[in-house]
Write a protein that holds these residues in place. Structure first.
Motif, PDB file in Angstrom:
ATOM      1  N   ASP A   1      40.384  42.264  32.517  1.00  0.00           N
ATOM      2  CA  ASP A   1      39.307  42.050  33.504  1.00  0.00           C
ATOM      3  C   ASP A   1      39.497  42.848  34.798  1.00  0.00           C
ATOM      4  O   ASP A   1      38.540  43.425  35.330  1.00  0.00           O
ATOM      5  CB  ASP A   1      39.111  40.551  33.799  1.00  0.00           C
ATOM      6  CG  ASP A   1      40.372  39.847  34.266  1.00  0.00           C
ATOM      7  OD1 ASP A   1      41.456  40.480  34.299  1.00  0.00           O
ATOM      8  OD2 ASP A   1      40.290  38.646  34.587  1.00  0.00           O
TER       9      ASP A   1
ATOM     10  N   GLU B   1      51.072  35.373  41.745  1.00  0.00           N
ATOM     11  CA  GLU B   1      49.713  34.807  41.765  1.00  0.00           C
ATOM     12  C   GLU B   1      49.711  33.299  42.022  1.00  0.00           C
ATOM     13  O   GLU B   1      48.757  32.766  42.551  1.00  0.00           O
ATOM     14  CB  GLU B   1      48.927  35.169  40.501  1.00  0.00           C
ATOM     15  CG  GLU B   1      49.334  34.439  39.252  1.00  0.00           C
ATOM     16  CD  GLU B   1      48.404  34.726  38.061  1.00  0.00           C
ATOM     17  OE1 GLU B   1      47.622  35.702  38.099  1.00  0.00           O
ATOM     18  OE2 GLU B   1      48.478  33.967  37.095  1.00  0.00           O
TER      19      GLU B   1
ATOM     20  N   GLY C   1      43.623  33.671  39.124  1.00  0.00           N
ATOM     21  CA  GLY C   1      44.876  34.421  39.098  1.00  0.00           C
ATOM     22  C   GLY C   1      44.719  35.654  39.979  1.00  0.00           C
ATOM     23  O   GLY C   1      43.769  35.744  40.759  1.00  0.00           O
TER      24      GLY C   1
ATOM     25  N   ASN D   1      45.699  32.464  32.073  1.00  0.00           N
ATOM     26  CA  ASN D   1      44.780  31.413  32.543  1.00  0.00           C
ATOM     27  C   ASN D   1      43.721  31.061  31.508  1.00  0.00           C
ATOM     28  O   ASN D   1      42.650  30.578  31.852  1.00  0.00           O
ATOM     29  CB  ASN D   1      44.116  31.853  33.859  1.00  0.00           C
ATOM     30  CG  ASN D   1      45.127  31.944  34.991  1.00  0.00           C
ATOM     31  OD1 ASN D   1      45.864  30.994  35.247  1.00  0.00           O
ATOM     32  ND2 ASN D   1      45.207  33.091  35.634  1.00  0.00           N
TER      33      ASN D   1
HETATM   34  C1  BGC Z   1      46.323  37.701  34.076  1.00  0.00           C
HETATM   35  C2  BGC Z   1      45.717  39.074  34.164  1.00  0.00           C
HETATM   36  C3  BGC Z   1      44.328  38.987  34.784  1.00  0.00           C
HETATM   37  C4  BGC Z   1      44.373  38.232  36.092  1.00  0.00           C
HETATM   38  C5  BGC Z   1      42.989  38.024  36.686  1.00  0.00           C
HETATM   39  C6  BGC Z   1      46.304  37.044  35.445  1.00  0.00           C
HETATM   40  O1  BGC Z   1      46.842  35.768  35.342  1.00  0.00           O
HETATM   41  O2  BGC Z   1      47.674  37.791  33.630  1.00  0.00           O
HETATM   42  O3  BGC Z   1      45.645  39.662  32.888  1.00  0.00           O
HETATM   43  O4  BGC Z   1      43.850  40.282  34.993  1.00  0.00           O
HETATM   44  O5  BGC Z   1      44.964  36.958  35.904  1.00  0.00           O
HETATM   45  O6  BGC Z   1      42.166  37.293  35.825  1.00  0.00           O
END
Ligand code: BGC
Length: 270
Positions: free
Chosen positions: A109, A172, A138, A82
């Protein structure tokens, strides 16, 4: 002097940071938020991170932990789901260390938010397999086994098997809280998607506790009771500040480990 480290949370729309009181797991000063530059290229984001740190009067040797929404291995971003694709392959640790003059340690994160929940929030004193999920733009995940992080689990990118979920490529895109907003889903239909996701997670990992964070977890009473799982399912306690706190905890730990390694090397005369 109380032990402090600096934490920064890099997100798609804002970059937030503050010094953290490590004993209490609390921000030591009010946090500052700057807009994430658009496009969010490594160069532009590094400048914003440096600006944010310089708005605080902190010691030059204070370690800085930074969260980033990507797979991070040895300080390098390996994905960019993202954020600007130019991050892929960037040594984020090196870039931000050079730009800010502080020792920077970067972490995924959700892993950072998970570390904060395990130390100071809903994961305190828990053993076995515990998983923390952040529902936002996400879906992030952090997996712990007896308190130790298994980094970069990226469970937001699972493929789900129902006919409806399959159309969305990965989990997601089907059940993040941004999807709830974009598709204008009520709590119940959204909770059905969460149920599908968490039931699958439970089947694979058998966690004893699942902790749900992200902005939407403020409204956990609207959707967590609709889920039917064997694991204990709890809202995150640190919410907005989990990333900053977890990143600071990690920076402090890493720094301690580095100092220990340097001391050992000196003793061996290396
Ligand atoms: C990413 C992860 C991240 C998550 C929340 C996902 O799309 O691949 O690395 O922890 O979003 O930001």
């Amino acid at each position: 002097m109380t032990k402090r480290a600096f934490g920064i949370d890099i997100g798609g729309s804002g970059i937030k940071g503050a010094p953290v009181h490590l004993g209490k797991g609390k921000l030591a000063e009010d946090r500052v938020r700057l807009e994430t530059p658009q496009p969010s290229t490594p160069d532009a984001v590094a400048d914003t991170v440096a600006e944010l740190i310089s708005s605080f009067d902190i010691e030059d040797d204070m370690p800085v932990g930074v969260t980033f929404p990507a797979v991070i291995q040895e300080g390098v971003a390996l994905t960019a789901a993202n954020v600007d694709k130019s991050w892929i392959g960037t040594d984020v640790d090196a870039l931000l260390t050079e730009r800010t003059g502080h020792d920077v340690f970067v972490v995924n994160d959700a892993d950072a938010a998970g570390i904060a929940e395990m130390e100071f929030g809903a994961g305190r004193h828990s053993t076995g397999v515990v998983q923390v999920f952040t529902l936002g733009t996400g879906v992030g995940s952090a997996t712990f086994v007896d308190g130790r992080l298994v980094p970069n689990t990226e469970l937001g990118h699972l493929f789900l098997n129902s006919d409806a979920a399959r159309a969305y490529e990965d989990a997601e895109k089907y059940m993040a809280s941004s999807v709830k907003e974009n598709e204008d889903l009520d709590w119940e239909p959204w909770a059905e998607r969460l149920q599908e996701f968490f039931a699958h997670i439970e089947f694979i990992f058998s966690p004893t506790r699942i902790i749900v964070g992200g902005g939407v977890s403020k409204k956990h009473k609207k959707f967590l009771p609709l889920l039917d799982l064997k694991a204990e399912i709890l809202p995150a306690e640190l919410r907005n500040e989990a990333g900053i706190i977890g990143a600071a905890v990690l920076a402090h730990r890493e720094e301690k480990a580095l100092r220990k390694a340097a001391k050992k090397a000196a003793e061996r005369g290396v």
